[in-house]
Design a protein around this motif. Structure first.
Motif: not given
Length: 326
Positions: A22-45
């Protein structure tokens, strides 16, 4: 063609925030899961299993080259024999003491992993950029169309991929890395100087300690700098507890054990009556002089004399012995 996340390889979608990609914009390079893991350290199982990942790896043919990546801490090669042409790459060389001779390590690893399908063994440090040129030139030497990077979770595979991208292209691609399982979810194709590099999902190691400890402990057990080996004299009976993960009861008349483990992991001596970890049934192991005890993805321990051990640990965490690599 469906657009893939550059971080984990999953197909991007904007319809369902509860589904992978999932991403809010299909033009984004990464999904929300990767974005939050990289920037906030939030891991989604994720619910993916080795069945899903093995289906991906089943597409690798005998004509392809497999760069099989494993960490120096455990040298996991469970799936290596599934492939015909392999380069064995041992990562995280930087965490071992600098006094250790690389050629000696390589020779001992070669004796441990004496498979006919291994074309080369290369020890690397992605952090220090050590032997990365050697690895890339070796891959190019074989002139094979598809070059698959395969390895277990936490082997250092995606970190190595990122180092190759940084060294040999100016493309703005960063593969998502973390110590958690199932970070990469599908294949990621990257062209480097005309070479097709394919990152694959990290195989889930059922015997890994990572499956049985907290997120805080996962961060602690991953070495961030050179390990300082810890030596314990074992001239009588005694007990060590490693971060409430393993309880090691030893019995010998002389000698010592040398533990190679992340510097931040606490190890304490306790008395026999101390109840810590006694809820786990003990595993009895006989160690010979010159052997290592390996606790999967946690540490390895070298023994200087024959030693009798009782280890209290979760029954699903793999422990094994091997000829020492040090």
């Amino acid at each position: 063609m469906n657009k893939k996340c550059q971080g984990c390889g999953i197909i991007l979608q904007t319809k369902d925030p509860n589904k992978e990609g999932y991403t809010t914009n299909i033009e984004n390079k990464v999904c929300i899961r990767c974005f939050r893991l990289k920037n906030y350290g939030e891991y989604k199982i994720t619910q993916r299993t080795n069945i899903d990942y093995k289906k991906i790896l089943s597409k690798i043919t005998d004509e392809d080259l497999v760069i099989y990546v494993t960490s120096i801490l455990n040298l996991e090669t469970k799936y290596l024999q599934n492939f015909k042409n392999c380069i064995l790459v041992v990562t995280k060389l930087d965490i071992l003491p600098k006094s250790l001779k690389e050629n000696k390590l390589k020779t001992k690893i070669a004796l441990l992993k004496n498979y006919n399908n291994i074309k080369d063994i290369i020890l690397v440090s992605s952090i220090n950029n050590h032997n990365i040129d050697n690895l890339f030139n070796t891959i190019k030497k074989y002139k094979i169309k598809n070059n698959y990077f395969v390895g277990a979770t936490n082997s250092g595979k995606s970190t190595l991929i990122n180092k190759l991208i940084n060294n040999y292209t100016d493309k703005n691609i960063i593969v998502t890395t973390s110590a958690y399982p199932s970070t990469t979810l599908d294949t990621i194709n990257i062209e480097l100087e005309g070479i097709n590099i394919i990152d694959t999902p990290g195989l889930l190691n059922e015997g890994s300690v990572i499956n049985k400890i907290t997120e805080k402990q996962i961060k602690t057990i991953n070495p961030k700098k050179e390990i300082k080996p810890r030596t314990y004299q074992i001239k009588k009976e005694g007990t060590l507890v490693i971060d409430d993960i393993a309880r090691i009861n030893y019995k010998t008349s002389e000698g010592s054990m040398i533990i190679y483990i992340a510097n931040e992991v606490p190890i304490i001596r306790v008395g026999e009556t101390n109840p810590r970890l006694k809820n786990y049934p003990p595993k009895k192991i006989s160690i010979k002089k010159g052997e290592d005890l390996v606790i999967e993805d946690l540490c390895f321990i070298k023994f200087t004399q024959n030693t009798e051990l009782n280890i209290n640990i979760d029954k699903e965490i793999k422990i094994q012995t091997r000829k020492t690599i040090i």
